[in-house]
Design a protein around this motif. Sequence first.
Motif, PDB file in Angstrom:
ATOM      1  N   LYS A  51       0.824  -1.215   0.000  1.00  0.00           N
ATOM      2  CA  LYS A  51       0.000   0.000   0.000  1.00  0.00           C
ATOM      3  C   LYS A  51       0.856   1.262   0.000  1.00  0.00           C
ATOM      4  CE  LYS A  51      -3.539  -2.459   2.635  1.00  0.00           C
ATOM      5  NZ  LYS A  51      -4.176  -2.593   3.966  1.00  0.00           N
ATOM      6  N   TYR A  52       2.133   1.120   0.340  1.00  0.00           N
ATOM      7  CA  TYR A  52       3.035   2.271   0.399  1.00  0.00           C
ATOM      8  C   TYR A  52       3.864   2.441  -0.869  1.00  0.00           C
ATOM      9  CZ  TYR A  52       1.923   2.369   5.367  1.00  0.00           C
ATOM     10  OH  TYR A  52       1.258   2.446   6.565  1.00  0.00           O
ATOM     11  N   ILE A  53       3.747   1.505  -1.807  1.00  0.00           N
ATOM     12  CA  ILE A  53       4.517   1.593  -3.053  1.00  0.00           C
ATOM     13  C   ILE A  53       3.752   2.469  -4.041  1.00  0.00           C
ATOM     14  CG2 ILE A  53       5.588   0.312  -4.951  1.00  0.00           C
ATOM     15  CD1 ILE A  53       6.808  -0.277  -2.187  1.00  0.00           C
ATOM     16  N   GLN A  54       4.294   3.631  -4.318  1.00  0.00           N
ATOM     17  CA  GLN A  54       3.632   4.587  -5.205  1.00  0.00           C
ATOM     18  C   GLN A  54       3.976   4.315  -6.665  1.00  0.00           C
ATOM     19  OE1 GLN A  54       1.368   7.140  -4.171  1.00  0.00           O
ATOM     20  NE2 GLN A  54       1.491   5.803  -2.382  1.00  0.00           N
ATOM     21  N   ARG A  55       2.970   4.418  -7.506  1.00  0.00           N
ATOM     22  CA  ARG A  55       3.139   4.290  -8.944  1.00  0.00           C
ATOM     23  C   ARG A  55       3.147   5.690  -9.563  1.00  0.00           C
ATOM     24  NH1 ARG A  55       1.721  -0.159 -11.665  1.00  0.00           N
ATOM     25  NH2 ARG A  55       0.332   0.949 -13.084  1.00  0.00           N
ATOM     26  N   ARG A  56       3.586   5.787 -10.821  1.00  0.00           N
ATOM     27  CA  ARG A  56       3.606   7.080 -11.505  1.00  0.00           C
ATOM     28  C   ARG A  56       2.204   7.491 -11.967  1.00  0.00           C
ATOM     29  NH1 ARG A  56       8.487   8.554 -14.128  1.00  0.00           N
ATOM     30  NH2 ARG A  56      10.211   7.936 -12.801  1.00  0.00           N
ATOM     31  N   THR A  57       1.393   6.494 -12.346  1.00  0.00           N
ATOM     32  CA  THR A  57       0.062   6.821 -12.858  1.00  0.00           C
ATOM     33  C   THR A  57      -0.830   7.324 -11.730  1.00  0.00           C
ATOM     34  OG1 THR A  57      -0.435   4.468 -12.686  1.00  0.00           O
ATOM     35  CG2 THR A  57       0.010   5.324 -14.884  1.00  0.00           C
ATOM     36  N   LYS A  58      -1.745   8.186 -12.114  1.00  0.00           N
ATOM     37  CA  LYS A  58      -2.651   8.776 -11.142  1.00  0.00           C
ATOM     38  C   LYS A  58      -4.051   8.172 -11.276  1.00  0.00           C
ATOM     39  CE  LYS A  58      -0.246  13.205 -10.719  1.00  0.00           C
ATOM     40  NZ  LYS A  58       0.991  12.817 -11.393  1.00  0.00           N
ATOM     41  N   LEU A  59      -4.812   8.264 -10.209  1.00  0.00           N
ATOM     42  CA  LEU A  59      -6.186   7.783 -10.224  1.00  0.00           C
ATOM     43  C   LEU A  59      -6.967   8.497 -11.325  1.00  0.00           C
ATOM     44  CD1 LEU A  59      -6.934   7.835  -6.382  1.00  0.00           C
ATOM     45  CD2 LEU A  59      -6.064   5.940  -7.760  1.00  0.00           C
ATOM     46  N   PHE A  60      -8.050   7.910 -11.764  1.00  0.00           N
ATOM     47  CA  PHE A  60      -8.865   8.520 -12.827  1.00  0.00           C
ATOM     48  C   PHE A  60      -9.259   9.947 -12.450  1.00  0.00           C
ATOM     49  CE2 PHE A  60      -9.259   4.086 -13.834  1.00  0.00           C
ATOM     50  CZ  PHE A  60      -9.402   4.039 -15.198  1.00  0.00           C
ATOM     51  N   ASN A  61      -9.017  10.865 -13.382  1.00  0.00           N
ATOM     52  CA  ASN A  61      -9.397  12.265 -13.198  1.00  0.00           C
ATOM     53  C   ASN A  61      -8.922  12.809 -11.848  1.00  0.00           C
ATOM     54  OD1 ASN A  61     -11.001  12.344 -15.711  1.00  0.00           O
ATOM     55  ND2 ASN A  61     -12.351  10.956 -14.599  1.00  0.00           N
ATOM     56  N   SER A  62      -7.662  12.556 -11.540  1.00  0.00           N
ATOM     57  CA  SER A  62      -7.145  12.919 -10.219  1.00  0.00           C
ATOM     58  C   SER A  62      -5.683  13.325 -10.301  1.00  0.00           C
ATOM     59  CB  SER A  62      -7.293  11.730  -9.271  1.00  0.00           C
ATOM     60  OG  SER A  62      -6.683  11.976  -8.026  1.00  0.00           O
ATOM     61  N   ASP A  63      -5.230  14.042  -9.270  1.00  0.00           N
ATOM     62  CA  ASP A  63      -3.827  14.393  -9.151  1.00  0.00           C
ATOM     63  C   ASP A  63      -3.092  13.445  -8.211  1.00  0.00           C
ATOM     64  OD1 ASP A  63      -3.897  16.591 -10.852  1.00  0.00           O
ATOM     65  OD2 ASP A  63      -4.574  17.931  -9.262  1.00  0.00           O
ATOM     66  N   ARG A  64      -3.811  12.492  -7.591  1.00  0.00           N
ATOM     67  CA  ARG A  64      -3.178  11.590  -6.644  1.00  0.00           C
ATOM     68  C   ARG A  64      -2.657  10.337  -7.336  1.00  0.00           C
ATOM     69  NH1 ARG A  64      -3.970   7.145  -3.437  1.00  0.00           N
ATOM     70  NH2 ARG A  64      -6.222   6.864  -3.600  1.00  0.00           N
ATOM     71  N   CYS A  65      -1.399  10.012  -7.050  1.00  0.00           N
ATOM     72  CA  CYS A  65      -0.815   8.788  -7.596  1.00  0.00           C
ATOM     73  C   CYS A  65      -1.456   7.565  -6.953  1.00  0.00           C
ATOM     74  CB  CYS A  65       0.696   8.758  -7.353  1.00  0.00           C
ATOM     75  SG  CYS A  65       1.625   9.901  -8.388  1.00  0.00           S
ATOM     76  N   GLU A  66      -1.602   6.543  -7.751  1.00  0.00           N
ATOM     77  CA  GLU A  66      -2.129   5.264  -7.292  1.00  0.00           C
ATOM     78  C   GLU A  66      -1.011   4.494  -6.592  1.00  0.00           C
ATOM     79  OE1 GLU A  66      -4.395   2.093  -9.897  1.00  0.00           O
ATOM     80  OE2 GLU A  66      -2.392   2.373 -10.689  1.00  0.00           O
ATOM     81  N   ASN A  67      -1.361   3.660  -5.609  1.00  0.00           N
ATOM     82  CA  ASN A  67      -0.348   2.776  -5.055  1.00  0.00           C
ATOM     83  C   ASN A  67      -0.517   1.383  -5.648  1.00  0.00           C
ATOM     84  OD1 ASN A  67      -2.007   1.040  -3.258  1.00  0.00           O
ATOM     85  ND2 ASN A  67      -2.233   2.877  -1.986  1.00  0.00           N
ATOM     86  N   SER A  68       0.471   0.542  -5.454  1.00  0.00           N
ATOM     87  CA  SER A  68       0.473  -0.765  -6.115  1.00  0.00           C
ATOM     88  C   SER A  68      -0.637  -1.687  -5.621  1.00  0.00           C
ATOM     89  CB  SER A  68       1.831  -1.447  -5.947  1.00  0.00           C
ATOM     90  OG  SER A  68       2.796  -0.796  -6.760  1.00  0.00           O
ATOM     91  N   ALA A  69      -1.047  -1.541  -4.375  1.00  0.00           N
ATOM     92  CA  ALA A  69      -2.151  -2.362  -3.869  1.00  0.00           C
ATOM     93  C   ALA A  69      -3.461  -1.954  -4.544  1.00  0.00           C
ATOM     94  CB  ALA A  69      -2.261  -2.224  -2.350  1.00  0.00           C
TER      95      ALA A  69
END
Length: 200
Positions: A20-38
């Motif tokens: 849950k702490y591993i951040q990905r480069r892609t962001k959530l749909f229509n969002s500025d927040r990066c998705e995590n791997s979980a």
Amino acid sequence: MTPENLSKQLAFIKEIDKLKYIQRRTKLFNSDRCENSAEHSWHLALMAIVLTEHANEKVDVLKVIKMVLIHDVVEIDAGDTFIYDTQKSHDNTDEERLAAQRIFGLLPEETAQELIAIWEEFEAGETAEAKFARAMDRLEPLLQNSSNNGGTWHEPGVTYDKVFSKKSVIKDGAADLWTYGESLINEGVQKGFLKKNTTD
């Protein structure tokens, strides 16, 4: 069920919380927040359930779900490598294999070997299940970038040719989803979110 097995299972469950702490480069749909791997893995599992009818071949959906839920667990040790990274290969590495052995090795032997085998099958990308699972893995960030005005397509060195090459894997598992994905890539070019050239 032995107390020893339960202890190992709980150790694994606690360890994978780190995903849950591993951040990905892609962001959530229509969002500025990066998705995590979980979050990514959860999303792929639901995509696999909903989009199964689009698989090129009949697949064991439960096996596909297992694949997408565990495919990135190795990132707890190896980290997430950006798919368009020019310094480090996104393909399977010795570092990831060591991570798979350590993390799945926390489990009782039989379960550990099953999950390692499923992880290896996903990485090899040769079975119908692995091809479909990999199609989901490539489709999700494509959908995200399309919803975010290009998203990671704006990063240095990312061009149409690179995106097309990496995403075309989708057709091996779900040809009609690739037709849709390709239309999103072309739309990204038309909107100026993606450069259609081969220079970095």
